[in-house]
Design a protein around this motif. Structure first.
Motif, PDB file in Angstrom:
ATOM      1  N   ILE A  57       0.848  -1.192   0.000  1.00 49.15           N
ATOM      2  CA  ILE A  57       0.000   0.000   0.000  1.00 49.15           C
ATOM      3  C   ILE A  57       0.886   1.245   0.000  1.00 49.15           C
ATOM      4  O   ILE A  57       0.561   2.261  -0.620  1.00 49.15           O
ATOM      5  N   LEU A  58       2.008   1.153   0.708  1.00 50.86           N
ATOM      6  CA  LEU A  58       3.031   2.194   0.706  1.00 50.86           C
ATOM      7  C   LEU A  58       4.292   1.674   0.019  1.00 50.86           C
ATOM      8  O   LEU A  58       4.578   0.465   0.085  1.00 50.86           O
ATOM      9  N   ALA A  59       5.033   2.563  -0.593  1.00 48.57           N
ATOM     10  CA  ALA A  59       6.318   2.197  -1.199  1.00 48.57           C
ATOM     11  C   ALA A  59       7.431   2.389  -0.179  1.00 48.57           C
ATOM     12  O   ALA A  59       7.465   3.397   0.545  1.00 48.57           O
ATOM     13  N   PRO A  78       1.299  -0.283  -9.665  1.00 48.52           N
ATOM     14  CA  PRO A  78       0.354  -1.234 -10.266  1.00 48.52           C
ATOM     15  C   PRO A  78       0.762  -2.690 -10.033  1.00 48.52           C
ATOM     16  O   PRO A  78      -0.095  -3.553  -9.822  1.00 48.52           O
ATOM     17  N   ASP A  79       2.071  -2.956 -10.066  1.00 46.69           N
ATOM     18  CA  ASP A  79       2.546  -4.318  -9.849  1.00 46.69           C
ATOM     19  C   ASP A  79       2.418  -4.713  -8.374  1.00 46.69           C
ATOM     20  O   ASP A  79       2.151  -5.882  -8.064  1.00 46.69           O
ATOM     21  N   ARG A  80       2.588  -3.738  -7.471  1.00 42.69           N
ATOM     22  CA  ARG A  80       2.364  -4.030  -6.050  1.00 42.69           C
ATOM     23  C   ARG A  80       0.900  -4.387  -5.814  1.00 42.69           C
ATOM     24  O   ARG A  80       0.589  -5.308  -5.056  1.00 42.69           O
ATOM     25  N   ASP A  81       0.018  -3.659  -6.462  1.00 40.65           N
ATOM     26  CA  ASP A  81      -1.417  -3.930  -6.321  1.00 40.65           C
ATOM     27  C   ASP A  81      -1.755  -5.345  -6.782  1.00 40.65           C
ATOM     28  O   ASP A  81      -2.531  -6.059  -6.131  1.00 40.65           O
ATOM     29  N   ARG A  86      -3.014 -11.076  -5.338  1.00 38.67           N
ATOM     30  CA  ARG A  86      -2.772 -12.516  -5.505  1.00 38.67           C
ATOM     31  C   ARG A  86      -2.371 -13.211  -4.215  1.00 38.67           C
ATOM     32  O   ARG A  86      -2.672 -14.391  -4.026  1.00 38.67           O
ATOM     33  N   THR A  87      -1.667 -12.524  -3.327  1.00 41.14           N
ATOM     34  CA  THR A  87      -1.000 -13.234  -2.233  1.00 41.14           C
ATOM     35  C   THR A  87      -1.365 -12.780  -0.828  1.00 41.14           C
ATOM     36  O   THR A  87      -1.060 -13.487   0.130  1.00 41.14           O
TER      37      THR A  87
END
Length: 225
Positions: A57-59, A78-81, A86-87
């Motif tokens: 949610i935070l970088a 977007p890839d973190r989302d 998925r996990t």
């Protein structure tokens, strides 16, 4: 086998008067697949920020957050989302339910960010948490305990490998809090998900076999204001 491995994780925030304040400074942390760990964390120690970093949610400013073979800290938003969908399942203290949607729709919407909405599974998980008769009720038509059950169902609907729970009993009375905690732990065991729960509640901490103190893990908290 380690599911979550954190190394040299740091996160700071800008101060209004200039400069930065370090909020999270965790040299190392790991959580095994299926492990259930409660972490003691008072307000202001950075525990919510820590969970938000794990969830993407935070970088992070620096460091690594490895979930299996993937590093959450190295991904763009977007890839973190996508990796989170998925996990990771996230149970919030404030439930974070969409008030204009039914219980079933709240769970289906959560599923849509992962592998895809599965109506049969959404119904099944709501039945599992005791809300099979409330599928078409909106959150405002439910008790606080029932709303937390919807939040638990949503967090577990995509069968995550890791469940993060931030003060999940904080808005509940003792009875509903005990039931919600038991439900989270039982459903994680059933699906094989690891659980990382943070709380300052001694009763919740006392229910876990494994407990750690976030202040000793987080060097930023040890340093104080």
């Amino acid at each position: 086998m380690s599911l979550l491995t954190i190394q040299s994780l740091q996160k700071s925030f800008a101060l209004p008067e200039g400069g930065k304040k370090m909020i999270v400074d965790v040299p190392a942390f790991s959580l095994a697949a299926g492990q259930q760990l409660a972490m003691r964390g008072e307000s202001g120690t950075g525990k919510t920020t820590f969970l938000h970093l794990i969830a993407g949610i935070l970088a992070a400013d620096s460091g690594s957050i490895r979930l299996g073979e993937e590093d959450m800290a190295q991904k763009r938003e977007p890839d973190r989302d996508r990796l989170r969908a998925r996990t990771i399942g996230y149970v919030f203290q404030t439930f974070n339910l969409l008030q204009g949607y039914t219980c079933l729709e709240n769970v289906l919407l959560g599923m849509s960010f992962g592998p895809g909405a599965d109506r049969a599974r959404a119904k099944a998980i709501l039945e599992r948490v005791g809300l099979g008769h409330r599928l078409h009720h909106r959150p405002r038509q439910l008790s606080t305990g029932q709303q937390q059950r919807v939040a638990v169902a949503r967090a577990l609907a995509n069968q995550p490998a890791l469940v993060l729970a931030d003060e999940p009993t904080g808005n509940l009375d003792h009875k509903n809090g005990r039931e919600a905690l038991g439900l989270i732990r039982e459903t994680c065991r059933e699906t094989g998900a690891a659980l990382l729960l943070v709380t300052h509640d001694p009763a919740v901490l006392g229910a876990f076999e494994e407990v750690s103190d976030f202040r000793t893990l987080n060097r930023a908290a040890e340093a104080g204001p």
